[in-house]
Scaffold this motif. Sequence first.
Motif, mmCIF file in Angstrom:
data_model
loop_
_atom_site.group_PDB
_atom_site.id
_atom_site.type_symbol
_atom_site.label_atom_id
_atom_site.label_comp_id
_atom_site.label_asym_id
_atom_site.label_seq_id
_atom_site.Cartn_x
_atom_site.Cartn_y
_atom_site.Cartn_z
ATOM 1 N N SER A 180 0.971 -0.795 3.122
ATOM 2 C CA SER A 180 1.278 0.509 3.716
ATOM 3 C C SER A 180 2.475 1.207 3.086
ATOM 4 N N GLY A 181 3.334 0.469 2.375
ATOM 5 C CA GLY A 181 4.506 1.105 1.796
ATOM 6 C C GLY A 181 5.332 0.115 1.009
ATOM 7 N N THR A 200 -2.465 1.770 -1.082
ATOM 8 C CA THR A 200 -2.662 2.043 0.342
ATOM 9 C C THR A 200 -4.073 2.506 0.676
ATOM 10 N N ASN A 231 0.945 8.027 -0.425
ATOM 11 C CA ASN A 231 -0.343 7.365 -0.541
ATOM 12 C C ASN A 231 -0.435 6.816 -1.970
#
Length: 300
Positions: A180-181, A200, A231
Amino acid sequence: MDEITVALKVDVDTYAGTRDGVPALLADMERFGVKATFYFSMGPDNSGKAIRRIFTRKGFLKKMLRTKAPSAYGLKTMLYGTLLPAPMIASSFPEVLRETERRGHEVGIHCWDHVKWHDYLPWLPKHLTALEMGSAAGLFEEILGHRSATTAAPGWTVSPDSLEVQDALGLAYCSDGRGSGPFYPVMEGRRFRTLQIPTTLPTADEILGENGITADSIDSYYLDSLKQGLNVLTIHAELEGGAIRASFVRLLERFAAAGVRCVTLGEVAAGIVSAPDCRLYMGEIPGRAGRVAIQGEVVG
């Protein structure tokens, strides 16, 4: 509210993808003023040996048929390393790597032998893992005249040994997993110091043929899936630069129309002040046969 940003990561897996797919992507990206991070496989193209996954990875044959891989990758590629000799990739097309960098894109290392890393990394002794990465790093420096600042694992396959080798290389960041990050990886209780920027969004080969998604609609799927902020989209030279090139061009057109900002992974890394420590583990995700590196919970 944060703007929508897409970091484009390009995996270049094969001889044909380097020869044909990368120049196509460079031309298409130049039309839209888009820069990306290209990860090149540096050594032999042993793609034909991946046929063993039919017997070792549940769902591999179904995925091959769903994505029409034989026609997308070509018969010769499907035979390299088995009935046909495995051609060397980067040393056959050094000008492609140089041209990619000359046009302002970021260039990094994907691997030495894609199939070997993807299929056998968990069983490789540490010195062989280091040899695989070292061979790729040596040829990269020979071709481009400088060391690579980044690597991305084939098939999102990692091990504590591979993360340790990355740390030893002094890389700026890596993009080895799904998540996610940005984060610092903790695997099997060990914390590693090389920043990870995970993919992601699902890749085209994971979603084509699923839930009615086709090459004609995949651009709409991606537009609908974008979130505010960062993203990370991984594309493949062999698909977005070949079999579904028109789909990728439509996606770039829609990014431009929607005001989506496209950046390299290096630009993302340069803007990170701090990132959490997160568990990194090998697990399954929809649409992909076999396990991949997945960002888990925050540690500490």
